[in-house]
Motif scaffolding. Structure first.
Motif, PDB file in Angstrom:
ATOM      1  N   THR A  39      -7.678  15.496  -3.929  1.00 17.54           N
ATOM      2  CA  THR A  39      -7.355  16.638  -4.495  1.00 17.54           C
ATOM      3  C   THR A  39      -6.166  16.384  -5.602  1.00 17.54           C
ATOM      4  O   THR A  39      -6.209  16.711  -6.636  1.00 17.54           O
ATOM      5  N   ASP A  40      -5.382  15.481  -5.376  1.00 18.99           N
ATOM      6  CA  ASP A  40      -4.318  15.001  -6.254  1.00 18.99           C
ATOM      7  C   ASP A  40      -4.674  13.986  -7.099  1.00 18.99           C
ATOM      8  O   ASP A  40      -3.877  13.469  -8.034  1.00 18.99           O
ATOM      9  N   GLY A  41      -5.851  13.374  -7.083  1.00 18.72           N
ATOM     10  CA  GLY A  41      -6.259  12.436  -8.050  1.00 18.72           C
ATOM     11  C   GLY A  41      -6.038  11.101  -7.544  1.00 18.72           C
ATOM     12  O   GLY A  41      -6.316   9.981  -8.046  1.00 18.72           O
ATOM     13  N   LYS A  42      -5.450  11.143  -6.201  1.00 20.39           N
ATOM     14  CA  LYS A  42      -5.184   9.767  -5.728  1.00 20.39           C
ATOM     15  C   LYS A  42      -6.271   9.116  -4.876  1.00 20.39           C
ATOM     16  O   LYS A  42      -6.728  10.199  -4.272  1.00 20.39           O
ATOM     17  N   PHE A  82     -10.512  20.060  -6.069  1.00 18.79           N
ATOM     18  CA  PHE A  82     -11.801  19.471  -5.368  1.00 18.79           C
ATOM     19  C   PHE A  82     -11.542  18.181  -5.134  1.00 18.79           C
ATOM     20  O   PHE A  82     -10.179  17.388  -5.582  1.00 18.79           O
ATOM     21  N   VAL A  83     -12.309  17.215  -4.609  1.00 19.11           N
ATOM     22  CA  VAL A  83     -12.262  16.030  -4.243  1.00 19.11           C
ATOM     23  C   VAL A  83     -13.565  15.239  -4.651  1.00 19.11           C
ATOM     24  O   VAL A  83     -14.564  15.759  -5.084  1.00 19.11           O
ATOM     25  N   VAL A  84     -13.707  13.984  -4.927  1.00 23.07           N
ATOM     26  CA  VAL A  84     -14.602  13.261  -5.301  1.00 23.07           C
ATOM     27  C   VAL A  84     -14.887  12.499  -3.986  1.00 23.07           C
ATOM     28  O   VAL A  84     -14.259  12.049  -3.315  1.00 23.07           O
ATOM     29  N   GLU A 139       0.935  -1.243   0.110  1.00 22.75           N
ATOM     30  CA  GLU A 139      -0.108   0.006  -0.037  1.00 22.75           C
ATOM     31  C   GLU A 139       0.876   1.184  -0.024  1.00 22.75           C
ATOM     32  O   GLU A 139       1.151   1.761   1.010  1.00 22.75           O
ATOM     33  N   ASP A 140       1.304   1.528  -1.108  1.00 25.48           N
ATOM     34  CA  ASP A 140       2.177   2.707  -1.306  1.00 25.48           C
ATOM     35  C   ASP A 140       1.745   3.998  -2.122  1.00 25.48           C
ATOM     36  O   ASP A 140       2.164   4.672  -2.540  1.00 25.48           O
ATOM     37  N   VAL A 141       0.267   4.294  -2.018  1.00 30.99           N
ATOM     38  CA  VAL A 141      -0.349   5.354  -2.724  1.00 30.99           C
ATOM     39  C   VAL A 141       0.093   6.695  -2.023  1.00 30.99           C
ATOM     40  O   VAL A 141       0.375   7.710  -2.993  1.00 30.99           O
ATOM     41  N   ASN A 142       0.125   6.827  -0.777  1.00 32.18           N
ATOM     42  CA  ASN A 142       0.649   8.111  -0.100  1.00 32.18           C
ATOM     43  C   ASN A 142       2.201   7.969  -0.280  1.00 32.18           C
ATOM     44  O   ASN A 142       2.943   7.734   0.644  1.00 32.18           O
ATOM     45  N   VAL A 143       2.658   8.532  -1.155  1.00 35.29           N
ATOM     46  CA  VAL A 143       4.238   8.705  -1.748  1.00 35.29           C
ATOM     47  C   VAL A 143       4.895   9.453  -0.510  1.00 35.29           C
ATOM     48  O   VAL A 143       5.959   9.295  -0.290  1.00 35.29           O
ATOM     49  N   LEU A 165      -6.947   2.420 -12.301  1.00 32.10           N
ATOM     50  CA  LEU A 165      -7.994   1.678 -12.039  1.00 32.10           C
ATOM     51  C   LEU A 165      -8.910   2.583 -10.926  1.00 32.10           C
ATOM     52  O   LEU A 165      -9.896   2.603 -11.081  1.00 32.10           O
ATOM     53  N   TYR A 166      -8.220   2.992 -10.019  1.00 35.33           N
ATOM     54  CA  TYR A 166      -9.197   3.779  -9.028  1.00 35.33           C
ATOM     55  C   TYR A 166     -10.060   5.157  -9.620  1.00 35.33           C
ATOM     56  O   TYR A 166     -10.991   5.233  -9.292  1.00 35.33           O
TER      57      TYR A 166
END
Length: 393
Positions: free
Chosen positions: A143-146, A125-127, A39-43, A77-78
């Motif tokens: 906001t960064d698309g992650k 913005f966020v989703v 789980e490395d999404v938060n670089v 994918l996300y």
């Protein structure tokens, strides 16, 4: 399929390793696959090289994976899944960027035209996924698309078809959100969750390796903490696969017991082949392995045993206490014939030196072991006699 999902943000601790072991054991028992998901999404929180270190640790414990991937490989994918939820009006664009709170404004009613203007403006913005009667709206894309942690986790569990999720109890509060994400994505299978009680005051696996603890002993300790009614006290991974029972795990927190781990490490050191053990100290001689095991009454790690072996073979200091007697004994040993038993060796030195048995003891101990206390000379002599000229110099 079962999964272990570590984050490469620091050293792996025993509580993380425990989760990996339990998932692996259950996968083996069910003849199922074992997935490792990094789980490395938060670089910004990642520590370089820790993902590789995690995989190396799993290899040391023989926890063989069938599949492995990094969440960072799935960013498209996300985003695709989030876009699908937007099109299906199950999610909405929101300018309320606080991930830890819900949106209470009118963002959910944003028209397509207003959304297009927002994108063109470059404003962040966020989703968020829309709420239902039990779950409030929450962020799924930042906001960064992650993706948020829960969105990435639930999406991957869905795509990997994870049916049983075994993890630390600290994630208990995330379960409802993750189930809700899978529901709005149309995933109908219901996963079973098992949350393990936290191992308090646990240390890092790396630090235990550095101290000289064996993987088998660490694994033995962790499984024993979960299955106190195990049929054996001392065992290895293949044994545990036979009898480990997920239903027997305790529901209360446990505290790391260092003394218990020391005891188990001693027992596993006793089980190592003598010649193999000797290679840890730079030898390939079963007698050196047997010599090391003599010291297991006072040592519990590889490092402690290595220090004992090094002290025996290091050059002796004839300027210290008993130095004169040691020098005399060293010269006598160099002139001595081959003496098979310790009694023969001791009697030879008593006769040649003129020292009584009591007078001989301390200088001979220091000459042969480097210390004036420790294991009985009669115990170690059979294992060092072929090295006696090196030891007594």
């Amino acid at each position: 399929m079962l999964r272990f999902a570590p984050s490469p943000v620091g050293d792996m601790h025993l509580d993380n390793l425990l989760i990996a072991i339990v998932n692996y054991l259950v996968a083996q028992q069910r003849n199922d696959k074992f997935l490792v998901r990094i789980e490395d999404v938060n670089v910004e929180e990642m520590v370089e090289g820790k993902d590789t270190e995690i995989m190396m640790i799993l290899e040391k414990f023989a926890l063989k994976h069938d599949l492995v991937f990094h969440q960072s490989e799935h960013l498209n994918l996300y985003q695709t899944l989030a876009l699908r939820l937007l099109k299906e009006k199950k999610a909405f664009v929101c300018q309320c960027q606080d991930e830890n709170s819900s949106c209470s404004s009118s963002c959910e009613e944003l028209s397509q035209e207003e959304y297009s203007k927002l994108k063109e403006s470059g404003e962040p913005f966020v989703v968020r996924v829309k709420k239902d009667e039990n779950i409030d709206n929450f962020v799924i894309l930042k906001t960064d698309g992650k993706p948020s942690y829960n969105f990435a986790c639930a999406s991957d569990d869905m795509m990997s078809d994870i049916e049983l999720i075994i993890r630390d109890e600290k994630y208990l509060n995330e379960t409802a959100k993750q189930n809700y994400i899978k529901k709005v994505l149309g995933y109908e299978k219901e996963a079973k969750y098992v949350h393990l009680a936290t191992l308090k005051e646990s240390t890092s696996v790396k630090s235990l390796f550095e101290q000289g603890f064996l993987p088998d002993a660490i694994l033995n300790y962790l499984i024993l903490e979960l299955n106190q009614n195990s049929p054996k006290e001392i065992f290895r991974l293949p044994d545990a696969i036979e009898w480990f029972n997920l239903e027997d795990i305790p529901t209360t927190d446990k505290y790391f017991d260092f003394e218990k781990l020391q005891y188990l490490n001693r027992e596993h050191l006793k089980l190592i082949d003598d010649k193999l053990l000797s290679t840890l100290f730079g030898f390939a001689d079963a007698n050196i392995g047997k010599l090391a095991k003599v010291y297991l009454n006072e040592c519990s790690t590889i490092n402690e045993l290595e220090k004992k072996i090094q002290t025996i073979f290091q050059p002796k200091d004839f300027s210290s206490e008993f130095g004169e007697q040691m020098k005399v004994l060293s010269e006598l040993i160099f002139e001595a014939p081959i003496l098979e038993s310790f009694n023969e060796f001791q009697n030879y030195l008593i006769i040649k030196s003129g020292l009584s048995e009591d007078e001989l003891l301390k200088p001979l101990e220091k000459l042969l072991t480097g210390t004036a206390h420790g294991a009985q000379l009669s115990e170690i002599y059979p294992y060092i006699k072929s090295y006696i000229l090196e030891v007594a110099s």
